[in-house]
Scaffold this motif. Sequence first.
Motif, PDB file in Angstrom:
ATOM      1  N   SER A  30      38.412  46.260  23.947  1.00  0.00           N
ATOM      2  CA  SER A  30      38.090  45.058  23.186  1.00  0.00           C
ATOM      3  C   SER A  30      39.069  43.917  23.445  1.00  0.00           C
ATOM      4  N   LYS A  31      40.277  44.256  23.920  1.00  0.00           N
ATOM      5  CA  LYS A  31      41.284  43.212  24.131  1.00  0.00           C
ATOM      6  C   LYS A  31      42.240  43.664  25.225  1.00  0.00           C
ATOM      7  N   ILE A  32      42.601  42.718  26.087  1.00  0.00           N
ATOM      8  CA  ILE A  32      43.623  42.962  27.104  1.00  0.00           C
ATOM      9  C   ILE A  32      44.603  41.802  27.031  1.00  0.00           C
ATOM     10  N   ASP A  33      45.852  42.131  26.775  1.00  0.00           N
ATOM     11  CA  ASP A  33      46.913  41.121  26.690  1.00  0.00           C
ATOM     12  C   ASP A  33      47.783  41.263  27.932  1.00  0.00           C
ATOM     13  N   ILE A  34      48.019  40.146  28.623  1.00  0.00           N
ATOM     14  CA  ILE A  34      48.813  40.210  29.848  1.00  0.00           C
ATOM     15  C   ILE A  34      50.308  40.222  29.580  1.00  0.00           C
ATOM     16  N   PHE A  63      35.066  46.081  39.055  1.00  0.00           N
ATOM     17  CA  PHE A  63      34.643  44.692  39.246  1.00  0.00           C
ATOM     18  C   PHE A  63      35.203  44.203  40.573  1.00  0.00           C
ATOM     19  N   SER A  64      34.593  43.155  41.105  1.00  0.00           N
ATOM     20  CA  SER A  64      34.983  42.636  42.413  1.00  0.00           C
ATOM     21  C   SER A  64      36.330  41.938  42.352  1.00  0.00           C
ATOM     22  N   ASP A  65      37.006  41.913  43.498  1.00  0.00           N
ATOM     23  CA  ASP A  65      38.263  41.184  43.589  1.00  0.00           C
ATOM     24  C   ASP A  65      38.002  39.702  43.374  1.00  0.00           C
ATOM     25  N   LEU A  66      38.944  39.048  42.752  1.00  0.00           N
ATOM     26  CA  LEU A  66      38.872  37.612  42.538  1.00  0.00           C
ATOM     27  C   LEU A  66      39.223  36.937  43.857  1.00  0.00           C
ATOM     28  N   SER A 122      33.258  44.771  32.400  1.00  0.00           N
ATOM     29  CA  SER A 122      32.928  45.998  33.137  1.00  0.00           C
ATOM     30  C   SER A 122      33.450  47.255  32.434  1.00  0.00           C
ATOM     31  N   GLN A 123      34.256  47.046  31.364  1.00  0.00           N
ATOM     32  CA  GLN A 123      34.862  48.169  30.627  1.00  0.00           C
ATOM     33  C   GLN A 123      35.705  49.051  31.540  1.00  0.00           C
ATOM     34  N   GLY A 124      36.399  48.426  32.462  1.00  0.00           N
ATOM     35  CA  GLY A 124      37.275  49.179  33.356  1.00  0.00           C
ATOM     36  C   GLY A 124      37.610  48.380  34.602  1.00  0.00           C
ATOM     37  N   THR A 125      37.838  49.097  35.694  1.00  0.00           N
ATOM     38  CA  THR A 125      38.280  48.458  36.937  1.00  0.00           C
ATOM     39  C   THR A 125      37.150  48.268  37.934  1.00  0.00           C
ATOM     40  N   SER A 129      47.117  32.143  36.923  1.00  0.00           N
ATOM     41  CA  SER A 129      45.841  31.627  36.418  1.00  0.00           C
ATOM     42  C   SER A 129      44.707  32.621  36.647  1.00  0.00           C
ATOM     43  N   ALA A 130      44.893  33.556  37.563  1.00  0.00           N
ATOM     44  CA  ALA A 130      43.865  34.581  37.816  1.00  0.00           C
ATOM     45  C   ALA A 130      43.720  35.535  36.641  1.00  0.00           C
ATOM     46  N   TYR A 131      44.776  35.710  35.847  1.00  0.00           N
ATOM     47  CA  TYR A 131      44.743  36.719  34.787  1.00  0.00           C
ATOM     48  C   TYR A 131      43.619  36.502  33.785  1.00  0.00           C
ATOM     49  N   ALA A 132      43.356  35.261  33.413  1.00  0.00           N
ATOM     50  CA  ALA A 132      42.297  34.998  32.427  1.00  0.00           C
ATOM     51  C   ALA A 132      40.952  35.501  32.937  1.00  0.00           C
ATOM     52  N   TYR A 133      40.673  35.277  34.216  1.00  0.00           N
ATOM     53  CA  TYR A 133      39.412  35.751  34.800  1.00  0.00           C
ATOM     54  C   TYR A 133      39.388  37.274  34.891  1.00  0.00           C
ATOM     55  N   LEU A 134      40.512  37.854  35.308  1.00  0.00           N
ATOM     56  CA  LEU A 134      40.573  39.309  35.452  1.00  0.00           C
ATOM     57  C   LEU A 134      40.378  40.012  34.111  1.00  0.00           C
ATOM     58  N   VAL A 135      40.944  39.443  33.053  1.00  0.00           N
ATOM     59  CA  VAL A 135      40.759  40.009  31.709  1.00  0.00           C
ATOM     60  C   VAL A 135      39.275  39.983  31.346  1.00  0.00           C
ATOM     61  N   GLN A 136      38.607  38.855  31.585  1.00  0.00           N
ATOM     62  CA  GLN A 136      37.178  38.743  31.276  1.00  0.00           C
ATOM     63  C   GLN A 136      36.367  39.778  32.061  1.00  0.00           C
TER      64      GLN A 136
END
Length: 85
Positions: free
Chosen positions: A28-32, A60-63, A55-58, A43-50
């Motif tokens: 439900s939440k990921i804090d960097i 997902f495609s690389d940014l 995807s409820q895990g890893t 700046s990539a972290y905000a997208y990676l968290v989303q």
Amino acid sequence: DKTVTSAAIPYQFGTVQLTVTRTSGKISKIDIGSSSATNGRQSAYAYLVQYAIASQGTNFSDLSGATYTTDAFKQALSSAITKLG
């Protein structure tokens, strides 16, 4: 409900350490937290968290343009998911 902190994953542009919260069986939440990255890569972290929450895990495609940051993020996320059990 459970919150865990991942291992700190160093990579050539910084370090990624995540605090991941699971609520009702879902991430439900990921804090960097104190994660760092040089030259604007943070700046990539905000997208990676989303992407990770969606995807409820890893799985997902690389940014684009942030492959190393994405890889380190996924390693940290895997570490946290393992701790969540």
